[in-house]
Enzyme design. Structure first.
Site, short mmCIF file in Angstrom:
data_model
loop_
_atom_site.label_atom_id
_atom_site.label_comp_id
_atom_site.label_asym_id
_atom_site.label_seq_id
_atom_site.Cartn_x
_atom_site.Cartn_y
_atom_site.Cartn_z
N SER A 149 0.60 -1.71 -0.02
CA SER A 149 0.01 0.03 0.20
C SER A 149 1.34 1.20 0.20
O SER A 149 2.16 1.58 0.56
CB SER A 149 -1.19 0.03 1.00
OG SER A 149 -1.98 0.95 1.45
N LYS A 159 2.11 -3.02 5.92
CA LYS A 159 2.47 -2.57 4.57
C LYS A 159 3.84 -2.47 4.28
O LYS A 159 4.87 -2.40 3.08
CB LYS A 159 2.27 -1.70 4.46
CG LYS A 159 0.05 -2.24 4.29
CD LYS A 159 0.05 -3.07 3.13
CE LYS A 159 -0.50 -4.43 3.64
NZ LYS A 159 -0.95 -6.14 2.49
N TYR A 216 -1.59 -0.54 10.47
CA TYR A 216 -1.58 -1.22 9.13
C TYR A 216 -0.26 -0.57 8.22
O TYR A 216 0.61 -1.25 7.36
CB TYR A 216 -2.93 -1.03 8.15
CG TYR A 216 -3.20 -0.99 7.33
CD1 TYR A 216 -3.13 -2.59 6.48
CD2 TYR A 216 -2.85 -0.49 6.49
CE1 TYR A 216 -4.07 -2.61 5.29
CE2 TYR A 216 -2.71 -0.79 4.37
CZ TYR A 216 -2.80 -1.80 4.25
OH TYR A 216 -3.38 -2.40 3.74
#
Length: 197
Positions: free
Chosen positions: A156, A173, A169
């Site tokens: 991401s 990533k 998160y």
């Protein structure tokens, strides 16, 4: 555009097998369908069996004319035995894995990093980082034995930026980006490409 349109030879994936995690919606489903459209045999996987069955049926219906086919294997990638079963099912059915796409990921927490519960942090890291490591260990030896392959991790833009709400998160990533760098060093000599998108 017809799903059974003629595919240029440079995109012919006939005879190749691809496993795509998190492939019942969004990016994962689009990847699985496109691979099948170009003639690949695809293993569709996510946690929910009914969703897996629906996408598997769709691929077998819409892309058979191009040589595409699919089997479905429900799996929670946060559980190693289910990861092992997913890889085993692909090998049992088609005898090889040419492409592995680690697309599935989770984010159960929104808020500042200093407030994240430990269990949420461990869940994010084990699912988003540990599972691609597990899969690389399960898949890459087979790819090396067959002469090569491709291992793709869907990351991401969040892995390149800070964020006040999804910092954990994004951390996972960013770790995925480093994971494929290490994979390239460890497996590149076996003709295995490792890429992070």
């Amino acid at each position: 555009m017809s799903r059974t349109m003629e595919i240029p030879a440079m995109f012919d994936l006939s005879g190749q097998v691809a496993v795509v995690t998190g492939s019942t919606k969004g990016i994962g489903k689009a990847i699985a369908c496109r691979l099948a459209q170009h003639g690949a045999k695809v293993v569709v996987s996510s946690r929910k069996a009914d969703a897996v069955d629906a996408v598997t049926e769709e691929i077998n219906r819409d892309f058979a004319a191009n040589g595409g086919a699919a089997i479905g294997v429900p799996a929670n990638i946060g559980r190693r035995p289910e990861c092992e079963a997913l890889v085993a099912a692909a090998l049992d059915r088609w005898g090889r894995i040419d492409t592995f796409v680690a697309n599935a990921a989770i984010n159960p927490y929104y808020g500042p990093l200093h407030e994240i519960p430990e269990d949420a942090f461990h869940k994010i890291m084990s699912t988003n980082v540990q599972s691609p490591i597990w899969f690389s260990g399960l898949v890459c030896p087979h790819m090396a034995e067959q002469g090569g392959g491709s291992f793709v991790v869907i990351s991401s833009v969040g892995g390149l930026r800070g964020d006040a709400k999804i910092g954990a998160y994004n951390l996972s990533k960013a770790a995925d980006m480093q994971l494929v760098r290490n994979m390239a060093v460890e497996w590149g000599r076996h003709n295995i490409r490792a890429n992070c998108i």
